[in-house]
Design a protein around this motif. Structure first.
Motif, PDB file in Angstrom:
ATOM      1  N   TYR A  65     -67.615 -30.307 -31.772  1.00 35.71           N
ATOM      2  CA  TYR A  65     -66.926 -30.348 -30.484  1.00 35.71           C
ATOM      3  C   TYR A  65     -65.589 -29.612 -30.517  1.00 35.71           C
ATOM      4  CZ  TYR A  65     -70.160 -33.869 -28.542  1.00 35.71           C
ATOM      5  OH  TYR A  65     -71.263 -34.525 -28.055  1.00 35.71           O
ATOM      6  N   ASP A  66     -65.010 -29.484 -31.692  1.00 41.25           N
ATOM      7  CA  ASP A  66     -63.723 -28.794 -31.808  1.00 41.25           C
ATOM      8  C   ASP A  66     -63.878 -27.297 -32.076  1.00 41.25           C
ATOM      9  OD1 ASP A  66     -61.946 -30.967 -31.373  1.00 41.25           O
ATOM     10  OD2 ASP A  66     -62.386 -31.707 -33.392  1.00 41.25           O
ATOM     11  N   VAL A  67     -65.111 -26.824 -32.201  1.00 40.63           N
ATOM     12  CA  VAL A  67     -65.365 -25.392 -32.451  1.00 40.63           C
ATOM     13  C   VAL A  67     -66.358 -24.905 -31.392  1.00 40.63           C
ATOM     14  CG1 VAL A  67     -66.025 -23.654 -34.153  1.00 40.63           C
ATOM     15  CG2 VAL A  67     -65.062 -25.833 -34.920  1.00 40.63           C
ATOM     16  N   PRO A  68     -65.874 -24.517 -30.218  1.00 41.21           N
ATOM     17  CA  PRO A  68     -66.752 -24.199 -29.084  1.00 41.21           C
ATOM     18  C   PRO A  68     -67.850 -23.185 -29.381  1.00 41.21           C
ATOM     19  CG  PRO A  68     -64.484 -24.365 -28.341  1.00 41.21           C
ATOM     20  CD  PRO A  68     -64.440 -24.452 -29.844  1.00 41.21           C
ATOM     21  N   LYS A  69     -67.576 -22.188 -30.252  1.00 37.32           N
ATOM     22  CA  LYS A  69     -68.607 -21.179 -30.504  1.00 37.32           C
ATOM     23  C   LYS A  69     -69.844 -21.780 -31.154  1.00 37.32           C
ATOM     24  CE  LYS A  69     -66.702 -19.586 -34.951  1.00 37.32           C
ATOM     25  NZ  LYS A  69     -66.152 -18.409 -35.685  1.00 37.32           N
ATOM     26  N   THR A  70     -69.686 -22.882 -31.900  1.00 37.22           N
ATOM     27  CA  THR A  70     -70.866 -23.527 -32.502  1.00 37.22           C
ATOM     28  C   THR A  70     -71.699 -24.228 -31.436  1.00 37.22           C
ATOM     29  OG1 THR A  70     -69.754 -25.663 -32.967  1.00 37.22           O
ATOM     30  CG2 THR A  70     -69.557 -23.924 -34.629  1.00 37.22           C
TER      31      THR A  70
ATOM     32  N   SER B 166     -71.052 -38.575 -25.651  1.00 33.79           N
ATOM     33  CA  SER B 166     -69.593 -38.459 -25.616  1.00 33.79           C
ATOM     34  C   SER B 166     -68.998 -38.493 -27.011  1.00 33.79           C
ATOM     35  CB  SER B 166     -68.986 -39.570 -24.760  1.00 33.79           C
ATOM     36  OG  SER B 166     -69.376 -40.837 -25.217  1.00 33.79           O
ATOM     37  N   SER B 167     -67.930 -37.760 -27.175  1.00 33.08           N
ATOM     38  CA  SER B 167     -67.234 -37.650 -28.458  1.00 33.08           C
ATOM     39  C   SER B 167     -66.657 -39.004 -28.880  1.00 33.08           C
ATOM     40  CB  SER B 167     -66.109 -36.633 -28.331  1.00 33.08           C
ATOM     41  OG  SER B 167     -65.173 -36.771 -29.377  1.00 33.08           O
ATOM     42  N   PRO B 168     -66.604 -39.289 -30.177  1.00 32.77           N
ATOM     43  CA  PRO B 168     -65.976 -40.525 -30.661  1.00 32.77           C
ATOM     44  C   PRO B 168     -64.453 -40.472 -30.633  1.00 32.77           C
ATOM     45  CG  PRO B 168     -66.753 -39.244 -32.520  1.00 32.77           C
ATOM     46  CD  PRO B 168     -67.245 -38.541 -31.285  1.00 32.77           C
ATOM     47  N   GLU B 169     -63.898 -39.313 -30.293  1.00 31.62           N
ATOM     48  CA  GLU B 169     -62.440 -39.169 -30.209  1.00 31.62           C
ATOM     49  C   GLU B 169     -61.868 -40.178 -29.212  1.00 31.62           C
ATOM     50  OE1 GLU B 169     -58.715 -38.392 -30.476  1.00 31.62           O
ATOM     51  OE2 GLU B 169     -60.045 -37.157 -31.722  1.00 31.62           O
ATOM     52  N   LEU B 170     -60.786 -40.858 -29.577  1.00 33.85           N
ATOM     53  CA  LEU B 170     -60.199 -41.881 -28.720  1.00 33.85           C
ATOM     54  C   LEU B 170     -59.102 -41.350 -27.802  1.00 33.85           C
ATOM     55  CD1 LEU B 170     -60.015 -44.918 -31.177  1.00 33.85           C
ATOM     56  CD2 LEU B 170     -61.781 -44.386 -29.478  1.00 33.85           C
ATOM     57  N   ALA B 171     -58.398 -40.292 -28.204  1.00 34.93           N
ATOM     58  CA  ALA B 171     -57.337 -39.736 -27.369  1.00 34.93           C
ATOM     59  C   ALA B 171     -57.956 -39.077 -26.138  1.00 34.93           C
ATOM     60  CB  ALA B 171     -56.526 -38.722 -28.158  1.00 34.93           C
ATOM     61  N   PRO B 172     -57.666 -39.582 -24.930  1.00 34.60           N
ATOM     62  CA  PRO B 172     -58.341 -39.087 -23.723  1.00 34.60           C
ATOM     63  C   PRO B 172     -58.204 -37.586 -23.492  1.00 34.60           C
ATOM     64  CG  PRO B 172     -57.176 -41.132 -23.247  1.00 34.60           C
ATOM     65  CD  PRO B 172     -56.754 -40.711 -24.622  1.00 34.60           C
ATOM     66  N   VAL B 173     -57.017 -37.021 -23.712  1.00 30.63           N
ATOM     67  CA  VAL B 173     -56.817 -35.599 -23.434  1.00 30.63           C
ATOM     68  C   VAL B 173     -57.688 -34.745 -24.356  1.00 30.63           C
ATOM     69  CG1 VAL B 173     -55.151 -33.709 -23.482  1.00 30.63           C
ATOM     70  CG2 VAL B 173     -54.494 -35.923 -22.517  1.00 30.63           C
ATOM     71  N   ARG B 174     -57.683 -35.074 -25.644  1.00 27.10           N
ATOM     72  CA  ARG B 174     -58.487 -34.292 -26.585  1.00 27.10           C
ATOM     73  C   ARG B 174     -59.978 -34.508 -26.324  1.00 27.10           C
ATOM     74  NH1 ARG B 174     -59.002 -34.968 -33.135  1.00 27.10           N
ATOM     75  NH2 ARG B 174     -60.292 -33.126 -33.484  1.00 27.10           N
TER      76      ARG B 174
ATOM     77  N   GLY C 225     -66.858 -43.004 -12.347  1.00 21.86           N
ATOM     78  CA  GLY C 225     -67.000 -42.273 -11.101  1.00 21.86           C
ATOM     79  C   GLY C 225     -65.791 -42.397 -10.198  1.00 21.86           C
ATOM     80  N   THR C 226     -65.043 -43.493 -10.328  1.00 26.05           N
ATOM     81  CA  THR C 226     -63.902 -43.732  -9.443  1.00 26.05           C
ATOM     82  C   THR C 226     -62.592 -43.978 -10.179  1.00 26.05           C
ATOM     83  OG1 THR C 226     -64.473 -46.096  -9.376  1.00 26.05           O
ATOM     84  CG2 THR C 226     -65.368 -44.687  -7.625  1.00 26.05           C
ATOM     85  N   GLN C 227     -62.646 -44.346 -11.462  1.00 25.87           N
ATOM     86  CA  GLN C 227     -61.438 -44.676 -12.206  1.00 25.87           C
ATOM     87  C   GLN C 227     -61.107 -43.559 -13.199  1.00 25.87           C
ATOM     88  OE1 GLN C 227     -61.864 -48.564 -14.004  1.00 25.87           O
ATOM     89  NE2 GLN C 227     -63.022 -49.337 -12.248  1.00 25.87           N
ATOM     90  N   ALA C 228     -59.831 -43.238 -13.300  1.00 27.50           N
ATOM     91  CA  ALA C 228     -59.402 -42.133 -14.176  1.00 27.50           C
ATOM     92  C   ALA C 228     -58.311 -42.586 -15.123  1.00 27.50           C
ATOM     93  CB  ALA C 228     -58.925 -40.966 -13.332  1.00 27.50           C
ATOM     94  N   ASP C 229     -58.411 -43.807 -15.615  1.00 27.69           N
ATOM     95  CA  ASP C 229     -57.390 -44.293 -16.547  1.00 27.69           C
ATOM     96  C   ASP C 229     -58.034 -45.122 -17.652  1.00 27.69           C
ATOM     97  OD1 ASP C 229     -58.150 -46.426 -15.009  1.00 27.69           O
ATOM     98  OD2 ASP C 229     -56.144 -47.123 -14.528  1.00 27.69           O
ATOM     99  N   GLY C 230     -57.293 -45.284 -18.745  1.00 28.75           N
ATOM    100  CA  GLY C 230     -57.786 -46.102 -19.849  1.00 28.75           C
ATOM    101  C   GLY C 230     -59.084 -45.567 -20.426  1.00 28.75           C
ATOM    102  N   VAL C 231     -60.051 -46.460 -20.618  1.00 30.01           N
ATOM    103  CA  VAL C 231     -61.328 -46.112 -21.241  1.00 30.01           C
ATOM    104  C   VAL C 231     -62.068 -45.039 -20.453  1.00 30.01           C
ATOM    105  CG1 VAL C 231     -63.566 -47.019 -21.960  1.00 30.01           C
ATOM    106  CG2 VAL C 231     -61.521 -48.411 -22.249  1.00 30.01           C
ATOM    107  N   THR C 232     -61.893 -45.040 -19.138  1.00 30.53           N
ATOM    108  CA  THR C 232     -62.672 -44.113 -18.303  1.00 30.53           C
ATOM    109  C   THR C 232     -62.028 -42.740 -18.119  1.00 30.53           C
ATOM    110  OG1 THR C 232     -61.624 -44.905 -16.266  1.00 30.53           O
ATOM    111  CG2 THR C 232     -63.631 -46.040 -16.991  1.00 30.53           C
TER     112      THR C 232
END
Length: 274
Positions: free
Chosen positions: A53-58, A73-81, A110-117
């Motif tokens: 997931y961190d190497v788009p060409k792959t 979905s990625s196991p990464e916890l940081a939402p931005v990354r 679908g409606t929430q954009a914070d925390g886990v979602t």
């Protein structure tokens, strides 16, 4: 060809298992970050491709030729990354001309954009903007977070500590969610759908009764006054807030059968081989 991303993880492997019951192995590709950890899948005839997931060409190479892609979905916890990883995967799928995407999202995204979602909400919006045909599988928390071998201690002591305030819990087992994903990947009629998957609602009082039945001795639920340590405490806070009480019929509808019951899940957890 069906491509499963993050296929060497616990959920991905369960999906591969179910897919191999429904289609030939040469039609299944496992996209994994470390092919060395997927040798057992290769032994079963599954094609293995590198996808980080961190190497788009792959990702583009891994998704080539896919009629359907399961984007786990990625196991990464940081939402931005995490959102950036998913965005790269969707873009790679579009560039590789993947036929359609099935994405494992989360309830409320679908409606929430914070925390886990947060990352899931961003991914759902990016999928919609991509123009790719897709299906959303919004998962609840896994039942395994609550139903695990540690419950044997409750049977042994006769007491089940409870920090949920008696609120309902709508989790689902990984294996049920994996079967649902395999069905969506191999059946028609799911494109454009957003499924909100939940199991049947249960409480810790119900769990105590199920432990009593499966364990063969009485188990009594006791309120725990203090917060449980670590992730368990956080999960119980979510339950107490009512965040896990949403319930739909989407999971049994896709499975074509009822979801695994609490008694069945507890019996499996307490079984000697579990």
């Amino acid at each position: 060809m069906i491509v499963v991303s993050a296929a060497s993880g616990a959920f991905g492997r369960l999906v591969i298992d179910r897919l191999l019951e429904r289609c030939p192995a040469d039609q299944v590709t496992a996209a994994v970050r470390d092919p060395g950890k997927a040798a057992d899948l290769a032994d079963r005839g599954v094609t293995i491709r590198t996808a980080d997931y961190d190497v788009p060409k792959t990702l583009r190479t891994a998704f080539e030729g896919a009629s359907r892609l399961l984007l786990i979905s990625s196991p990464e916890l940081a939402p931005v990354r995490r959102a950036a990883q998913h965005r790269a995967a969707v873009d790679a799928a579009r560039d590789a001309e993947v036929g359609s995407i099935v994405y494992t999202s989360f309830l409320g995204a679908g409606t929430q954009a914070d925390g886990v979602t947060a990352a899931h909400h961003a991914t759902e919006r990016h999928l919609a903007a991509s123009g790719l045909p897709h299906t959303l599988l919004r998962h609840p928390f896994y039942s395994e977070a609550f139903l695990h071998p540690g419950l044997r201690d409750a049977v042994a002591s006769g007491e089940l500590a409870d920090g949920t305030g008696g609120r309902g819990i709508n989790t689902a087992l990984r294996r049920d969610l994996a079967e649902a994903a395999a069905r969506v990947l191999t059946e028609d009629g799911h494109l454009g759908r957003a499924y909100d998957f939940t199991g049947s609602l249960w409480t810790y009082e119900d769990l105590a009764h199920a432990l009593s039945r499966s364990g063969g001795r009485p188990v009594v639920r006791r309120d725990r006054p203090d917060r449980a340590p670590g992730a368990q405490g956080w999960l119980e806070e979510q339950v107490r807030s009512g965040a896990l009480e949403q319930q739909t019929g989407d999971l049994p509808q896709v499975l074509g059968r009822p979801a695994t019951t609490l008694d069945e899940a507890v019996a499996a957890v307490l079984a000697p081989h579990a």
